[in-house]
Every structure is written in structure tokens, then in C-alpha cells.
Design a protein around this motif. Structure first.
Motif, short mmCIF file in Angstrom:
data_model
loop_
_atom_site.label_atom_id
_atom_site.label_comp_id
_atom_site.label_asym_id
_atom_site.label_seq_id
_atom_site.Cartn_x
_atom_site.Cartn_y
_atom_site.Cartn_z
N LEU A 564 0.83 -1.21 0.00
CA LEU A 564 0.00 0.00 0.00
C LEU A 564 0.86 1.26 0.00
CD1 LEU A 564 -2.83 -0.97 2.52
CD2 LEU A 564 -3.11 -0.50 0.08
N VAL A 565 1.90 1.28 0.80
CA VAL A 565 2.77 2.45 0.87
C VAL A 565 3.55 2.61 -0.43
CG1 VAL A 565 4.71 3.51 2.11
CG2 VAL A 565 2.95 2.28 3.38
N ALA A 566 3.96 1.49 -1.04
CA ALA A 566 4.63 1.57 -2.35
C ALA A 566 3.68 2.14 -3.39
CB ALA A 566 5.10 0.17 -2.77
N ALA A 567 2.39 1.77 -3.31
CA ALA A 567 1.39 2.29 -4.23
C ALA A 567 1.21 3.80 -4.05
CB ALA A 567 0.05 1.58 -4.04
N ALA A 607 -2.79 11.96 -4.10
CA ALA A 607 -2.60 10.51 -4.19
C ALA A 607 -3.31 9.80 -3.05
CB ALA A 607 -1.11 10.18 -4.18
N LEU A 608 -3.37 10.44 -1.88
CA LEU A 608 -4.08 9.86 -0.74
C LEU A 608 -5.59 9.91 -0.94
CD1 LEU A 608 -2.05 11.43 2.22
CD2 LEU A 608 -2.16 9.02 1.64
N TYR A 677 -6.30 0.92 1.07
CA TYR A 677 -5.83 2.22 0.62
C TYR A 677 -6.65 3.35 1.23
CZ TYR A 677 -3.41 5.39 -2.60
OH TYR A 677 -2.63 6.38 -3.14
N THR A 678 -7.93 3.07 1.49
CA THR A 678 -8.80 4.11 2.07
C THR A 678 -8.41 4.44 3.52
OG1 THR A 678 -10.43 2.47 2.81
CG2 THR A 678 -10.71 3.39 0.60
N GLU A 679 -7.70 3.51 4.19
CA GLU A 679 -7.28 3.77 5.58
C GLU A 679 -6.27 4.90 5.65
OE1 GLU A 679 -5.83 0.16 7.24
OE2 GLU A 679 -7.72 -0.94 6.94
#
Length: 926
Positions: A564-567, A607-608, A677-679
């Protein structure tokens, strides 16, 4: 008589633009640079860039004594001098160099000696350098040892595929003086030198090249010019100018023209039967033009990377099999194009492929205005990234000095600027005209069987065959004789004939200057933003910490947070953005131009908020993560550490994480990625660190407008993960290790079969010894420094290496790793010996000061070297925040410097016992 000293504040052009069209322009901006230059009485020039943002001092001695100074008979000896340099003075000097890890490297134009050191070691280091420069004494045993080593290396290189390719190409491209390159050693002649004869050549090199007026010293970091002046005057006063003539100063010999043409085919059984490599080199462009074309051609959307692979006759699989580069050696600049081509169809031939490649390459070098401007801006952007800190600027200036001609400091720096910014004045039409009319060098690397099948075609197309008989210059009988005659001549002729200095301690000075350049403020959603101002930096580092780390992932989806962080980093669209995930925290880090700070914060926020993960992107992310784990699993030390940590944290979630780290069955699903990703919309997850030449209020305002829009969905003080204390029990642990083998070659070039394993009863596996860190947090850094000192001393007694790994407040475990250990007990004896040795030295009044300084310096070099860059400083601040305070790294430095020998003695005696808390080795080891 005081040295000639010149103070100059050099300001790069404040802000100017060259308009290339109504919409396209190049913008260059650089802040003032305090560069101070002075010349000592002996002729040594010293360049100083004081930088209170860097805790350490970076010193680089440069001597114009590189490969370009070689003659046919002295090839290899300039490199040999560099290797022996640190051993050419007293034993005390060698100790200083070992502590500071002196790096020596012989390059094309000169030899450089680099070290990173605490400010307290500056005078000692200068004295050590001066000792080697003014009174070099080469030990017979060491000369023989290095000579034999280099003889074996040169013979091995000459017989290798890489040696064959490089020497074949260098001999043709630089046909007048092919020996002035690292591939130019004549192995038979070099192997014929005795140790006594080698000493003669080395003495000649020292006399002719290692003179004050032929060297320069570049110093940057946490030191004042007055301190450098005082230390250098005192240290280098014994290094005198020399008027002695040397046979190495004779006019250089040049090889006669060979008239071989510019088409060559290198033939070897070692080359692939499936593919042909083509190397095309244009030599009529100057360096700036080469840089522009290389930058343009390497763009993923360039015509070069798209049109040539699309040409069916070339049989290039895709853009990944084609490349462009620029290079400059000894004043010769080159544009180098390479590609891997598969066998042509029956109606085509390899020489025909080569001609098509050259024609299309020339066509794609006709850049349109947009591509040309982008290439210019990419080059200037890269340069500005390189000048983001004082150490990088100092290194660039040192590289330029080796070839620069100047009389005043202003002239020197102006020449440096002109070389860099010349790119903006180039014209695409001029470059097109030059490359279109040039007949470039073409080298084809062809398998012997393939060459034999098409030999007639190669001959008719004008290709000269190169094989083992004519690859290198010294295989020319006339040149080989000339080199041998020159050797005799060299050996025969040798046989015959002050201001006030600030007295504040460096640690206190650095702390006082740094603490006032850091501020922390919370956004309206409670996200803490820490800003560190590094004046003069062209770039800004943005570091986003995200709570949770690997432990935030479900047990059955252990890699979810990592992916997720890489994304997130990918979705930001920021060039160079990267991600790292550790046990309890993840980081997204990027370094951008300072004018791009606000847009970059906006991109990260978007991006977030708006980012998603497409299936294709998810596949690539999973693939990258699996590859990373595969590579990490090849490290036996990492396998052993995870096994130990799984045991120490048994029956807890961290223990399960370490145990199942490489279990591919516990991988995240695509649906989990979408949900997870929504977190990231939760503001309580974040802390932000920004380092660079910025204004506090501007940064806080930009952060408020971007990350301030996130909402806090849970209490920030609520722990994201539970990380318990380790449970120590068994004193010894045996671990079953898996030996994995990998290749960095692409599948089509990798060996078809696995490596042949020779049966053996002896396994050289790692040994690790573990210790619990002190409960008192102020003693943890002293504990880590002692582990580092012990491992450094053990390292000197091993054929492989020994390294320590530091404890933290969160994971209070420190350990020493010994690599490829023959017998565990032998390693333990070394540990006990050096532990006792340090205890005795700290207790001895005479030995105590030196040992104390060594322990502190070794640790400070390792940790505080990060302060030389924005990214390193940002990471130190993030680690400090993780431990409770953004300025902890500064307090630790000050506390360590103020620690006494008794402080270290007590920590060593109590927390690093004679028998470690746990000894770990392989089940296959002894």
C-alpha cells in the motif's frame, strides 16, 4: 609569512531564464555559496565550504595522478600508489585511516582520497595525510603483497570477457594513447616487475605527481575556515615543493595510426549465440552535446527508444534492450549507443542490421524543440539535485579541478559554472548537423560460430575482426617493444640520478546551530510537521511517516501495508519518490526542487484522497515486493536475524511477523489493497518532516493547505501496534539456513543450468551474538557505540567481515554479525579478546584518551554522516520523532561527546558481558 588567502562568496546566477519559445524555458536558480579558497606557502590549494547543517567534516584530497598520466611501461602503478597510500607512513597514521575508513580511488584524470570525520579528528587526519605525502615509506612486504595481487588481477582481467571488450574498444577509440585508461595494463610487462623495481616506479610517481602544487584539498561540513587554515598550515608545513626531475615527466609517446577504419567485429566463444550486441560511439560531439542527446534518447517516450525497437529488421525485443549514455575520459567526449539484437531473418545479415541501427539512430538524434528543451531541463535538474548539499558541491568542484586551468578563485568558479550551464546555450540544429555528418565507430559483439557463418558478409562490409590475437594495444609487437624499452629507461635513469579560532566544542557548536534551525508545529488535524532549514540547499526533502508498518498488516496478509505504501509513492507521480516499510512505521520520501515543494505536497495529498490501484499496477507491486523478499532471503544474516527475533518475540504478533516473513502463501489480495488504501485518509497516521532551504511559515502554510484537509479518525496517542519486550531464555541457538543462488543477468543471458555444487563438510556460515540494551535510554547510544567498536576490531582479524547492528528504544536488541565464520568458538575468542582489550584501555590512564576518541569518532561517522544530505537529516529527525522528540539525534550526539571513559566502561561491563545473552550459529557450522 601568512598563506595567500582569498575569501569569495560565489553566487550562482541569481535567477535567469533563457526563453526558447512562448511556452518553453530553462530556469536556473542557485543561492549564494560560501566557498573560501587559500593557498599554503608550499603551493597546496585548499577549498573550504563551511556548513553548520552537517555534523561531520568531509575532506577530499585530489592529486592529478590518474590513468591519463600513465605511459606504456607505468600502466597500473598509479592505481598501485593509491592502494599503498594509506600504508606509506607510520603505524599511527594507518590507525587514523582505518578509523575514518579512508577511500582511495585512481580515476581517469586524478586520484582522490576521501574521508568523513568528526571535526575533532581534522587535525589528526591532516597530519596523517601530510605524513603520507611528505615522507612516504613503502614497506617491502606490502609492496610485494599488492604487486602480486595486482599481477593476478591484471592477468585475470586481460583474459576475461569484460577485459577483452573494454581493451578492444579503448584501443580503437583512443588509438593514439590507449594505455592512458584503466584497461591499458600490459599484463606480461607488469608481471615482470620485481618489488624493488616497483618501488622505483612508485618513488618516481611520488616525486613527479604527489607535489603540493599538483594537489588540492576540499573540505566541507561542520568546521570554520579559520580552523581548516590553522590545521592545514600546521600539518602540511613539512610537505615541500620538489624541483627534482623525474623520468615520468618525459614527453608522452603516441601510437602511429593503424588505418583500421571504424567498423569492428569482436569475436568470442563467450558471447551469446542468440543475440548480438551493438555498440555505436560518436566522438565529434563535445560533452555538453553528448549529455543532451543521451538525456533525450533515454526518455521513455523518445523516438530512439520507440522507433528502433519497432524496426523489425533490428530484432530488438523492446525499449529495455536499448540504451544511450554520454562519457568523458581524458578530455575525449563520446555519445555511446547500445542495443541487444536477435538474429536477423534469412534475407538480412548482421552488418546490415548495424547499418540500419546507425541510420535510424541518426534520424532519432534530430530532436524537435520540445524534446530538446526537456533534455536541457533534465540535465539542469540533475545538476541541481547534485548540488543539494555542501558535500556534493565539494565533490563536483573537486572533479572539475582536475582538468581546470585557472589563476584566481573567481575564475575557477566561473569556469565551473560555464561548464555546467553551457547546456542552455546549445542549439539542436548544430547537434543534428554534427551527428548527421559523422561516421561513428561501430562495434559488434558476435559469437564465434555466428561470425564464421557470416564471415564473408563482415569482410565485404568493411569490418575488421578483433579476437584474442589483436584485442589490446600491447598485442602490437612494435608498441610492446616500445613499452619494454621505456621500462628500462625509467629504471636506468632512476638508478643514475594566523587568525583567531573559535574554541567551542564541535558537538556544542553543531547542536547550537542546528537546534535553532528546527521547528515543529501541528496542523489543525494534529499532524505534526517538523521543518529543518539547511541554507544553501537547492533541493527539499519531504519525508512522510505513516504509523503501523508491517505490523499493521493482518497476519494472513503480511505484505499488505508494504504494498500500500509503495502504491502511494507511485501514485504521487513525483520523480524519485520511494517507500520504505519497517516494523512499526512506513515512510514515503522524495527530494524535489525547492520551488516544487508545494506542488509535491499537493500531489501526495491527491494521491491519498483520489488515488486508486489498477489491477495492472497491483500485479507490478506484488511482483516487486516478491522480488525484494527473494533478494533479502538470499542474505544468510537476514535469515538468521529473523529466526532469532521470531524466537525472542514468540507468542506475539511481532514474532509471527518475523516467522512468516517469507511465506508466500500469506500474501495480500487485490481486494484488500482497494480497501486498505482508504485507511490512509486518517490524519492520525502521519508525521511530516521537511528539510531544505525553506521558510518555516511557507512550509507550514503549504502543509496546512494540503495534508491539513485530512480528518483524524482515531486518537493520535492511541498505539497503532503493540510491540512487547523480548523474552530472553536460551543462551545458544542453532539455525537451519537456506543457501539461495541468484543471477543479476536477464533470463536470456543467464546460465541455463544451476551452479555446480562441490560436496563439502565445511560451511562458512554467519555467527551472531546478541545483547539486551540498557534500560536507561541515555545509555543506549553508548551501548551501540561499544558494539560498533568491538565489531570493528574483530573485523580486522577476519577474511570476511564483522558488523554490529544497533538497538533502539522500541527494539532494545543489539547484535554483532560475523560473516563466513569457520569455527564459532574462534569467533567467540576474538569477541572476548577485544572486549577485554577495550575494558583495559578505558581503565588505563595513558591509553584511555585515544580509545575514548576512537569509540566516539567511529560511531559519529556512522550515524552523523546522514546530516550531510537533506534526506539523511530528515530520516534522523523521523527516527527521533519515533523515540519521542524531533531533536533527539542532536541530544544523543551532545550526550555521547560529553560521556567519559568511565561511562563507557560501566556500560560495557554491565550490558556487554563476556558471555553474550545469546549465541547463534548455523546447524551446519562448527
Amino acid at each position: 609569512m601568512s598563506p595567500r588567502k582569498k575569501f569569495i562568496t560565489l553566487a550562482c546566477l541569481a535567477l535567469f531564464s533563457v526563453f526558447l519559445s512562448a511556452q518553453e524555458k530553462i530556469s536556473i536558480e542557485n543561492s549564494g555559496l560560501n566557498l573560501e579558497v587559500f593557498t599554503l606557502k608550499n603551493g597546496l590549494t585548499v577549498f573550504v565550504i563551511p556548513d553548520k547543517n552537517n555534523a561531520l567534516v568531509n575532506a577530499e584530497l585530489v592529486c592529478r595522478a590518474g590513468f591519463s598520466s600513465q605511459t606504456p611501461s607505468t600502466c597500473g602503478f598509479f592505481s598501485m600508489y593509491a592502494r599503498l597510500f594509506s600504508d606509506s607512513a607510520q603505524k599511527e597514521t594507518a590507525t587514523v585511516f582505518e578509523l575514518l575508513k579512508l577511500q582511495s580511488e585512481c580515476r581517469a584524470q586524478g586520484t582522490v582520497f576521501k574521508a568523513t570525520l568528526p571535526p575533532e579528528e581534522t587535525a589528526h587526519y591532516f597530519s596523517a595525510l601530510s605524513s603520507c605525502l611528505s615522507r612516504p615509506s613503502f614497506d617491502d612486504r606490502k609492496i610485494k603483497e599488492v604487486l602480486e595481487q595486482m599481477k593476478a588481477e591484471s592477468a585475470e582481467y586481460a583474459s576475461s570477457t569484460a577485459g577483452f571488450i573494454n581493451s578492444s574498444i579503448d584501443t580503437r577509440i583512443f588509438s593514439e594513447e590507449p594505455w592512458k585508461h584503466d584497461s591499458g595494463i600490459y599484463p606480461a610487462l607488469f608481471s615482470d616487475f620485481s618489488a624493488a623495481q616497483a618501488r622505483t616506479i612508485l618513488n618516481n610517481i611520488g616525486t613527479a605527481y604527489y607535489t603540493p602544487e599538483n594537489c588540492a584539498l576540499f573540505v566541507s561540513g561542520n568546521i570554520l575556515t579559520e580552523q581548516v587554515l590553522e590545521a592545514s598550515e600546521k600539518a602540511f608545513s613539512s610537505w615541500k615543493r620538489t624541483s627534482r626531475k623525474s623520468t615520468l615527466n618525459l614527453a608522452g609517446y603516441k601510437s602511429p595510426a593503424t588505418n583500421e577504419g571504424k567498423r569492428f567485429v569482436l569475436v568470442s566463444d563467450d558471447f551469446s549465440r542468440e543475440m548480438t550486441q551493438i555498440i555505436v560511439q560518436f566522438t565529434s560531439l563535445d560533452m555538453t552535446k553528448c549529455d543532451i542527446l543521451a538525456a533525450a534518447m533515454n526518455n521513455e517516450n523518445s523516438n530512439y527508444r520507440n522507433i528502433l525497437p519497432a524496426e523489425q529488421s533490428l530484432c530488438i525485443r523492446g525499449p529495455d534492450y536499448i540504451a544511450a549514455a554520454s562519457a568523458e575520459v581524458n578530455g575525449y567526449s563520446r555519445l555511446i549507443l547500445q542495443a541487444l539484437m536477435e538474429d536477423p531473418s534469412s534475407e538480412n545479415i548482421i552488418p546490415g542490421q548495424a547499418e540500419t541501427f546507425v541510420e535510424l539512430a541518426k534520424e532519432t538524434a534530430r530532436l524537435n524543440r520540445s524534446d530538446f528543451v526537456k533534455a536541457q531541463n533534465d540535465i539542469l535538474f540533475k545538476f541541481r539535485l547534485q548540488t543539494g548539499n555542501s558535500r556534493s558541491i565539494s565533490e563536483l568542484l573537486a572533479d572539475y579541478w582536475q582538468t581546470a586551468l585557472w589563476t584566481t578563485p573567481e575564475e575557477f568558479y566561473q569556469g565551473f559554472q560555464n561548464k555546467v550551464y553551457k547546456v542552455q546555450f546549445e542549439n539542436e540544429k548544430e547537434i543534428e548537423n554534427i551527428i548527421t555528418t559523422e561516421d561513428p565507430f561501430v562495434f559488434l559483439l558476435v559469437n564465434s560460430e555466428k561470425y564464421k557463418a557470416q564471415e564473408k558478409n563482415f569482410v565485404e562490409s568493411g569490418y575488421v575482426k578483433i579476437d584474442g590475437k589483436n584485442s589490446s594495444w600491447w598485442k602490437n609487437e612494435m608498441l610492446a617493444k616500445k613499452a619494454k624499452a621505456e621500462k628500462k629507461q625509467v629504471l636506468r635513469e632512476e638508478k643514475d640520478g594566523k587568525e583567531k579560532v573559535v574554541k567551542a566544542k564541535p558537538a556544542e557548536y553543531f547542536y547550537a546551530n542546528s537546534i535553532k534551525t528546527i521547528r515543529e508545529r501541528k496542523l489543525r488535524n494534529d499532524i505534526p510537521v517538523s521543518v529543518k532549514i539547511n541554507k544553501g540547499s537547492q533541493t527539499v526533502c519531504i519525508s512522510i511517516a505513516i504509523k503501523g508498518g508491517m505490523l499493521a498488516s493482518p497476519i494472513k496478509e503480511k505484505n499488505l501495508r508494504t504494498i500500500l505504501v509503495a502504491a502511494l509513492a507511485k501514485n504521487s507521480g513525483i520523480q524519485g519518490a520511494k517507500s520504505t516499510t519497517k516494523e512499526t512505521v512506513s515512510y514515503v520520501t522524495c527530494e524535489v526542487m525547492k520551488e516544487d515543494l508545494k506542488p509535491s505536497l499537493r500531489k501526495l495529498t491527491e494521491a491519498l484522497v483520489y488515488g486508486d490501484i489498477k489491477p495492472v499496477q497491483a500485479d507490478r507491486l506484488f511482483s516487486d515486493e516478491n522480488y525484494r523478499i527473494l533478494m533479502e532471503n538470499a542474505d544468510l544474516g537476514a535469515q538468521m536475524k529473523r529466526n532469532v527475533f521470531a524466537y525472542l518475540y514468540r507468542d506475539t504478533k511481532p514474532g509471527q511477523m518475523y516467522r512468516d516473513y517469507d511465506n508466500r502463501n500469506n500474501s495480500a489480495s487485490y481486494q484488500s489493497l482497494l480497501t486498505g488504501y482508504t485507511e490512509f485518509l486518517d490524519a492520525s497516521l502521519y508525521s511530516i518532516v521537511i528539510c531544505g532551504d525553506v521558510e518555516f511559515e511557507d512550509v507550514f502554510s503549504s502543509a496546512e493547505e494540503t495534508f491539513g484537509v485530512l480528518r483524524q479518525q482515531r486518537n493520535r496517542d492511541e498505539p497503532q501496534v503493540d510491540f512487547p519486550l523480548p523474552a530472553w531464555k536460551n543462551k545458544e541457538r542453532r539455525v537451519q539456513l537456506r543457501h539461495l543462488y541468484s543471477s543479476d543477468l536477464p533470463p536470456e543471458l543467464a546460465p541455463k543450468e544451476s551452479p555446480i555444487l562441490v560436496p563439502t563438510k565445511e560451511f562458512l556460515d554467519p555467527v551472531q551474538i546478541y545483547f539486551a540494551a540498557p534500560e536507561n535510554e541515555r545509555d543506549i547510544e553508548k551501548f551501540n557505540a561499544l558494539l560498533m567498536e568491538i565489531s570493528a576490531r574483530i573485523d580486522r582479524n577476519l577474511d570476511s567481515y564483522c558488523k554490529s547492528y544497533s538497538a533502539t528504544k522500541l527494539i532494545p536488541i543489539g547484535y554483532i554479525h560475523g560473516n563466513k565464520i569457520r569455527k564459532t568458538e574462534d569467533f567467540m575468542k576474538l569477541y572476548r579478546k577485544h572486549r577485554l582489550e577495550i575494558l583495559e584501555e578505558l581503565a588505563d590512564k595513558k591509553k584511555r584518551p585515544k580509545t575514548l576518541r576512537t569509540i566516539k569518532s567511529r560511531y559519529e561517522i556512522s550515524i552523523l554522516e546522514k546530516t550531510s544530505t537533506n534526506e539523511g537529516t530528515a530520516m534522523l529527525i523521523q527516527q527521533s520523532i519515533l523515540n519521542g522528540s524531533y531533536n533527539e539525534y542532536l541530544s544523543n550526539y551532545l550526550d555521547l561527546e560529553n560521556s567519559s571513559a568511565k561511562d563507557f566502561y560501566d556500560v560495557l561491563l554491565k550490558y556487554i558481558p563476556e558471555e553474550p545473552l545469546m549465541k547463534v550459529h548455523s546447524v551446519d557450522g562448527k
